[in-house]
Motif scaffolding. Structure first.
Motif, PDB file in Angstrom:
ATOM      1  N   TRP A  54      13.136  -1.195  16.299  1.00 35.40           N
ATOM      2  CA  TRP A  54      12.901  -0.532  17.579  1.00 35.40           C
ATOM      3  C   TRP A  54      11.405  -0.247  17.712  1.00 35.40           C
ATOM      4  O   TRP A  54      10.642  -0.450  16.756  1.00 35.40           O
ATOM      5  CB  TRP A  54      13.714   0.753  17.679  1.00 35.40           C
ATOM      6  CG  TRP A  54      14.050   1.382  16.355  1.00 35.40           C
ATOM      7  CD1 TRP A  54      13.177   1.863  15.419  1.00 35.40           C
ATOM      8  CD2 TRP A  54      15.354   1.552  15.795  1.00 35.40           C
ATOM      9  NE1 TRP A  54      13.864   2.328  14.326  1.00 35.40           N
ATOM     10  CE2 TRP A  54      15.208   2.160  14.524  1.00 35.40           C
ATOM     11  CE3 TRP A  54      16.660   1.287  16.240  1.00 35.40           C
ATOM     12  CZ2 TRP A  54      16.284   2.489  13.699  1.00 35.40           C
ATOM     13  CZ3 TRP A  54      17.726   1.610  15.418  1.00 35.40           C
ATOM     14  CH2 TRP A  54      17.531   2.200  14.171  1.00 35.40           C
ATOM     15  N   PRO A  55      10.942   0.189  18.878  1.00 37.87           N
ATOM     16  CA  PRO A  55       9.502   0.388  19.073  1.00 37.87           C
ATOM     17  C   PRO A  55       8.904   1.352  18.052  1.00 37.87           C
ATOM     18  O   PRO A  55       9.351   2.487  17.913  1.00 37.87           O
ATOM     19  CB  PRO A  55       9.417   0.959  20.495  1.00 37.87           C
ATOM     20  CG  PRO A  55      10.620   0.408  21.188  1.00 37.87           C
ATOM     21  CD  PRO A  55      11.702   0.401  20.141  1.00 37.87           C
ATOM     22  N   THR A  58       7.588   5.817  17.480  1.00 39.02           N
ATOM     23  CA  THR A  58       8.057   6.553  18.655  1.00 39.02           C
ATOM     24  C   THR A  58       9.156   7.526  18.241  1.00 39.02           C
ATOM     25  O   THR A  58       9.813   7.345  17.217  1.00 39.02           O
ATOM     26  CB  THR A  58       8.609   5.605  19.721  1.00 39.02           C
ATOM     27  OG1 THR A  58       9.732   4.882  19.181  1.00 39.02           O
ATOM     28  CG2 THR A  58       7.543   4.611  20.183  1.00 39.02           C
ATOM     29  N   THR A  96       0.974  -2.449  21.246  1.00 34.99           N
ATOM     30  CA  THR A  96       2.265  -1.765  21.337  1.00 34.99           C
ATOM     31  C   THR A  96       2.577  -1.172  22.709  1.00 34.99           C
ATOM     32  O   THR A  96       3.718  -0.765  22.941  1.00 34.99           O
ATOM     33  CB  THR A  96       2.349  -0.626  20.298  1.00 34.99           C
ATOM     34  OG1 THR A  96       1.246   0.270  20.485  1.00 34.99           O
ATOM     35  CG2 THR A  96       2.330  -1.188  18.887  1.00 34.99           C
ATOM     36  N   THR A  97       1.607  -1.092  23.615  1.00 36.77           N
ATOM     37  CA  THR A  97       1.849  -0.461  24.917  1.00 36.77           C
ATOM     38  C   THR A  97       1.379  -1.375  26.047  1.00 36.77           C
ATOM     39  O   THR A  97       0.837  -2.457  25.817  1.00 36.77           O
ATOM     40  CB  THR A  97       1.107   0.887  25.030  1.00 36.77           C
ATOM     41  OG1 THR A  97      -0.275   0.658  25.344  1.00 36.77           O
ATOM     42  CG2 THR A  97       1.208   1.692  23.736  1.00 36.77           C
ATOM     43  N   GLY A 117       7.208   1.187  24.539  1.00 38.99           N
ATOM     44  CA  GLY A 117       8.173   0.150  24.165  1.00 38.99           C
ATOM     45  C   GLY A 117       7.885  -1.174  24.832  1.00 38.99           C
ATOM     46  O   GLY A 117       8.662  -2.130  24.687  1.00 38.99           O
ATOM     47  N   TRP A 120       7.537  -4.430  22.441  1.00 40.86           N
ATOM     48  CA  TRP A 120       8.482  -4.671  21.338  1.00 40.86           C
ATOM     49  C   TRP A 120       9.442  -5.796  21.693  1.00 40.86           C
ATOM     50  O   TRP A 120      10.057  -5.816  22.754  1.00 40.86           O
ATOM     51  CB  TRP A 120       9.281  -3.419  21.008  1.00 40.86           C
ATOM     52  CG  TRP A 120      10.015  -3.545  19.703  1.00 40.86           C
ATOM     53  CD1 TRP A 120       9.560  -3.204  18.471  1.00 40.86           C
ATOM     54  CD2 TRP A 120      11.330  -4.079  19.501  1.00 40.86           C
ATOM     55  NE1 TRP A 120      10.505  -3.485  17.511  1.00 40.86           N
ATOM     56  CE2 TRP A 120      11.607  -4.032  18.114  1.00 40.86           C
ATOM     57  CE3 TRP A 120      12.302  -4.597  20.359  1.00 40.86           C
ATOM     58  CZ2 TRP A 120      12.796  -4.476  17.565  1.00 40.86           C
ATOM     59  CZ3 TRP A 120      13.493  -5.054  19.814  1.00 40.86           C
ATOM     60  CH2 TRP A 120      13.734  -4.986  18.438  1.00 40.86           C
ATOM     61  N   TYR A 128      12.188  -8.372  26.125  1.00 37.06           N
ATOM     62  CA  TYR A 128      11.541  -7.110  25.800  1.00 37.06           C
ATOM     63  C   TYR A 128      12.491  -5.977  26.210  1.00 37.06           C
ATOM     64  O   TYR A 128      12.347  -5.377  27.279  1.00 37.06           O
ATOM     65  CB  TYR A 128      10.201  -6.994  26.534  1.00 37.06           C
ATOM     66  CG  TYR A 128       9.190  -8.031  26.088  1.00 37.06           C
ATOM     67  CD1 TYR A 128       8.325  -7.767  25.031  1.00 37.06           C
ATOM     68  CD2 TYR A 128       9.129  -9.283  26.697  1.00 37.06           C
ATOM     69  CE1 TYR A 128       7.404  -8.705  24.605  1.00 37.06           C
ATOM     70  CE2 TYR A 128       8.213 -10.245  26.277  1.00 37.06           C
ATOM     71  CZ  TYR A 128       7.362  -9.944  25.228  1.00 37.06           C
ATOM     72  OH  TYR A 128       6.468 -10.890  24.811  1.00 37.06           O
ATOM     73  N   TYR A 130      13.009  -2.916  25.539  1.00 32.66           N
ATOM     74  CA  TYR A 130      12.660  -1.502  25.678  1.00 32.66           C
ATOM     75  C   TYR A 130      11.640  -1.242  26.776  1.00 32.66           C
ATOM     76  O   TYR A 130      11.205  -0.104  26.953  1.00 32.66           O
ATOM     77  CB  TYR A 130      12.153  -0.957  24.340  1.00 32.66           C
ATOM     78  CG  TYR A 130      13.246  -0.881  23.308  1.00 32.66           C
ATOM     79  CD1 TYR A 130      14.227   0.098  23.379  1.00 32.66           C
ATOM     80  CD2 TYR A 130      13.314  -1.800  22.272  1.00 32.66           C
ATOM     81  CE1 TYR A 130      15.248   0.170  22.440  1.00 32.66           C
ATOM     82  CE2 TYR A 130      14.324  -1.737  21.317  1.00 32.66           C
ATOM     83  CZ  TYR A 130      15.290  -0.756  21.415  1.00 32.66           C
ATOM     84  OH  TYR A 130      16.301  -0.689  20.494  1.00 32.66           O
ATOM     85  N   THR A 135      10.034   5.099  26.954  1.00 37.66           N
ATOM     86  CA  THR A 135       9.552   5.323  25.587  1.00 37.66           C
ATOM     87  C   THR A 135       8.057   5.623  25.627  1.00 37.66           C
ATOM     88  O   THR A 135       7.270   4.800  26.081  1.00 37.66           O
ATOM     89  CB  THR A 135       9.827   4.089  24.709  1.00 37.66           C
ATOM     90  OG1 THR A 135      11.200   3.743  24.806  1.00 37.66           O
ATOM     91  CG2 THR A 135       9.470   4.376  23.257  1.00 37.66           C
TER      92      THR A 135
END
Length: 304
Positions: A54-55, A58, A96-97, A117, A120, A128, A130, A135
């Protein structure tokens, strides 16, 4: 010839005397409460909360890793522009963002407006799952509030920005002094943190790791009096094998808890456990739990 022999013998005797004195006066590290409370079984430590599942880094990841039944959560710390401790690995936001630029150039509100997220993917970018799920980049304060009893490994990612003092104050304020191990690749920051928070467990910094490796190679591990409680290293680095049965055994003799990273495949997990590793830091904690014969079903998650 006799004079040459004396010339060589005297320094050797002095060195031998110093080594003997160090060996006689050295003390192993004592086990800190954060590790003592976890018992003797090998630990499953969720790297960035389980970055393969998962991301990473977080609250979503940390809560699910805790519900999965891991022993510890590993996470990375940066400072925002307004001096808030935020949980993110990279110096920049892109990987990551959906943001861009250095983390340190944004205040907390700006960072938490981003989608943590967004990038990810478990299938090489085909999906993708998420994105758009709310998140956010978490603050360390939020982690402490949501998971106060969960043991944690905290990695200081940026040197010389006052992070050490901010972290020490926060650990005391949230009753986390006995629930964390603090580490860093920045030796000076780690030393500074130890001065400010001597009661908090730490892991070996890069200079300490090199010293331990050298003493192990020379057969002089017994002279070491560690100022840290955990040895967190990869099995290999730059083509060199670091984690050997001898190193693990000697480190444990000096009171150190040997935790190896980042171990994601079960055959390697099994090999390192047979070597005697005390813990595995992994992106896939479900695989380690399965190998240990522990449940891999998510337990009850906390509600908002």
């Amino acid at each position: 010839m006799l004079r040459l022999t004396r010339f060589l013998l005297i320094p050797l005797l002095l060195i031998g005397a110093v080594v003997l004195l160090l060996a006689l006066t050295s003390k192993p590290a004592s086990t800190p409460a954060v590790l003592d409370d976890l018992g003797q079984h090998p630990l499953v430590i969720a790297h960035r909360g389980g970055a393969g599942l998962w991301p990473e880094n977080t609250l979503f990841a940390f809560e699910r890793a805790a519900a999965l039944g891991v022993d510890m959560l590993e996470m990375d710390l940066h400072l925002s522009r307004d001096a808030r401790l935020v949980v993110i690995h990279d110096d920049t936001l892109e990987r990551t963002t959906n943001g861009q630029g250095p983390v340190a150039q944004f205040n907390l509100a700006e960072l938490q407006a981003l989608d943590a997220g967004y990038q990810w993917t478990a299938d090489g970018g085909q999906s993708y799952p998420y994105r758009g799920q709310g998140t956010r980049i978490a603050t360390l304060e939020e982690v402490f509030q949501r998971l106060p009893l969960m043991p944690k490994v905290l990695d200081l990612k940026v040197p010389d920005v006052g992070m050490e003092a901010v972290l020490c104050e926060m650990l005391a304020a949230y009753d986390q002094l006995d629930r964390v191990i603090v580490g860093s690749f920045h030796e000076r920051s780690l030393q500074r943190f130890r001065q400010l928070c001597p009661e908090v467990a730490t892991s070996a910094g890069p200079i300490s790791v090199r010293l331990l490796l050298a003493l192990n190679w020379l057969g002089l591990s017994d002279v070491l009096s560690p100022s840290y409680s955990a040895l967190q290293i990869p099995p290999q680095h730059s083509g060199l094998t670091l984690a050997t049965p001898r190193l693990v055994r000697n480190a444990q003799t000096r009171g150190l808890h040997v935790q190896l990273w980042t171990i994601n495949e079960q055959p390697e997990m099994r090999r390192l456990l047979e070597m005697g590793a005390n813990g595995l830091i992994t992106d896939y904690p479900d695989r380690a739990l399965q190998l240990f014969g522990r449940s891999t079903q998510l337990g009850a998650l906390p509600t908002d």
